[in-house]
Design a protein around this motif. Structure first.
Motif, PDB file in Angstrom:
ATOM      1  N   HIS A  97       3.555   5.255   0.725  1.00 30.61           N
ATOM      2  CA  HIS A  97       2.576   4.643  -0.166  1.00 30.61           C
ATOM      3  C   HIS A  97       3.234   4.291  -1.493  1.00 30.61           C
ATOM      4  O   HIS A  97       4.072   5.032  -2.001  1.00 30.61           O
ATOM      5  CB  HIS A  97       1.409   5.617  -0.383  1.00 30.61           C
ATOM      6  N   SER A 154       1.572   3.048   3.852  1.00 31.24           N
ATOM      7  CA  SER A 154       1.135   1.666   3.673  1.00 31.24           C
ATOM      8  C   SER A 154       1.775   0.795   4.750  1.00 31.24           C
ATOM      9  O   SER A 154       2.863   1.100   5.242  1.00 31.24           O
ATOM     10  CB  SER A 154       1.547   1.133   2.297  1.00 31.24           C
ATOM     11  N   ASP A 158      -3.668   0.964   4.016  1.00 27.15           N
ATOM     12  CA  ASP A 158      -3.293   2.308   3.581  1.00 27.15           C
ATOM     13  C   ASP A 158      -4.028   3.314   4.454  1.00 27.15           C
ATOM     14  O   ASP A 158      -5.232   3.174   4.689  1.00 27.15           O
ATOM     15  CB  ASP A 158      -3.682   2.552   2.118  1.00 27.15           C
ATOM     16  N   GLY A 187      -8.751   4.902   7.155  1.00 30.88           N
ATOM     17  CA  GLY A 187      -7.836   4.143   6.314  1.00 30.88           C
ATOM     18  C   GLY A 187      -8.586   2.960   5.734  1.00 30.88           C
ATOM     19  O   GLY A 187      -9.791   2.817   5.937  1.00 30.88           O
ATOM     20  N   SER A 243       3.141  11.963  -0.580  1.00 33.70           N
ATOM     21  CA  SER A 243       1.897  12.497  -0.014  1.00 33.70           C
ATOM     22  C   SER A 243       1.835  12.085   1.457  1.00 33.70           C
ATOM     23  O   SER A 243       2.793  11.568   2.015  1.00 33.70           O
ATOM     24  CB  SER A 243       0.700  11.912  -0.765  1.00 33.70           C
ATOM     25  N   LEU A 282      -4.272   7.717   5.310  1.00 36.67           N
ATOM     26  CA  LEU A 282      -3.895   9.085   4.977  1.00 36.67           C
ATOM     27  C   LEU A 282      -3.673   9.840   6.278  1.00 36.67           C
ATOM     28  O   LEU A 282      -4.589  10.008   7.083  1.00 36.67           O
ATOM     29  CB  LEU A 282      -4.991   9.771   4.157  1.00 36.67           C
ATOM     30  N   ARG A 335       3.513  11.127   8.310  1.00 38.29           N
ATOM     31  CA  ARG A 335       4.023  10.102   7.385  1.00 38.29           C
ATOM     32  C   ARG A 335       5.536  10.029   7.470  1.00 38.29           C
ATOM     33  O   ARG A 335       6.123   8.974   7.580  1.00 38.29           O
ATOM     34  CB  ARG A 335       3.578  10.421   5.949  1.00 38.29           C
ATOM     35  N   TRP A 390      -0.066   9.671   2.420  1.00 37.91           N
ATOM     36  CA  TRP A 390      -0.471   8.265   2.452  1.00 37.91           C
ATOM     37  C   TRP A 390       0.685   7.380   2.908  1.00 37.91           C
ATOM     38  O   TRP A 390       1.823   7.563   2.488  1.00 37.91           O
ATOM     39  CB  TRP A 390      -0.942   7.794   1.077  1.00 37.91           C
TER      40      TRP A 390
END
Length: 131
Positions: free
Chosen positions: A69, A79, A49, A40, A75, A51, A57, A77
């Motif tokens: 994200h 945050s 951030d 990250g 996705s 992945l 997620r 991702w």
């Protein structure tokens, strides 16, 4: 008003983990890598951030441990805003979760626990399965 760099505190912790390399991130800030895989990154401004898998997620966002994200919300991702020193442990925990996942350090449940989970068996219990 100056912003405190909580990302630097995260970096000092994460860089100590086995095999972690700290590099400049292409969009500003620093990224953490293990081997060729990115764990990250933390942007200037203290936004982390990472992945992860889409399933992870979904679980992390649902639990309130991260946000989707800002530009890629569907996705893998996620945050996490590091607003104070009190947010640093939660940020480090997210990086550790992803580090362990990427290094294969995730413990899998024993098979008897998996078989006992009705959600994995189309809402059937072990007793419903043929002998």
């Amino acid at each position: 008003m100056a912003t405190t760099d909580y990302g630097a505190t995260v970096t000092e912790i994460v860089r100590q983990w086995d095999g972690v390399e700290v590099l400049p991130h292409r969009f500003g800030g620093v990224e953490y890598r293990v081997g060729k895989r990115e764990i990250g990154h933390v942007h200037v401004g203290n936004v982390a951030d990472l992945l992860v898998s889409v399933r992870m997620r979904r679980d992390l966002v649902a639990a309130g441990r991260a946000s989707a994200h800002h530009t890629l919300p569907h996705s893998g991702w996620i945050s996490f805003r590091i607003r104070s020193e009190h947010d640093v442990p939660a940020a480090v925990e997210l990086f550790r979760l992803n580090y362990d996942r990427l290094c294969g350090n995730v413990l899998k449940p024993p098979m008897n626990q998996v078989l006992g989970r009705a959600s994995l068996l189309a809402d059937r219990s072990v007793d419903d399965l043929p002998a």
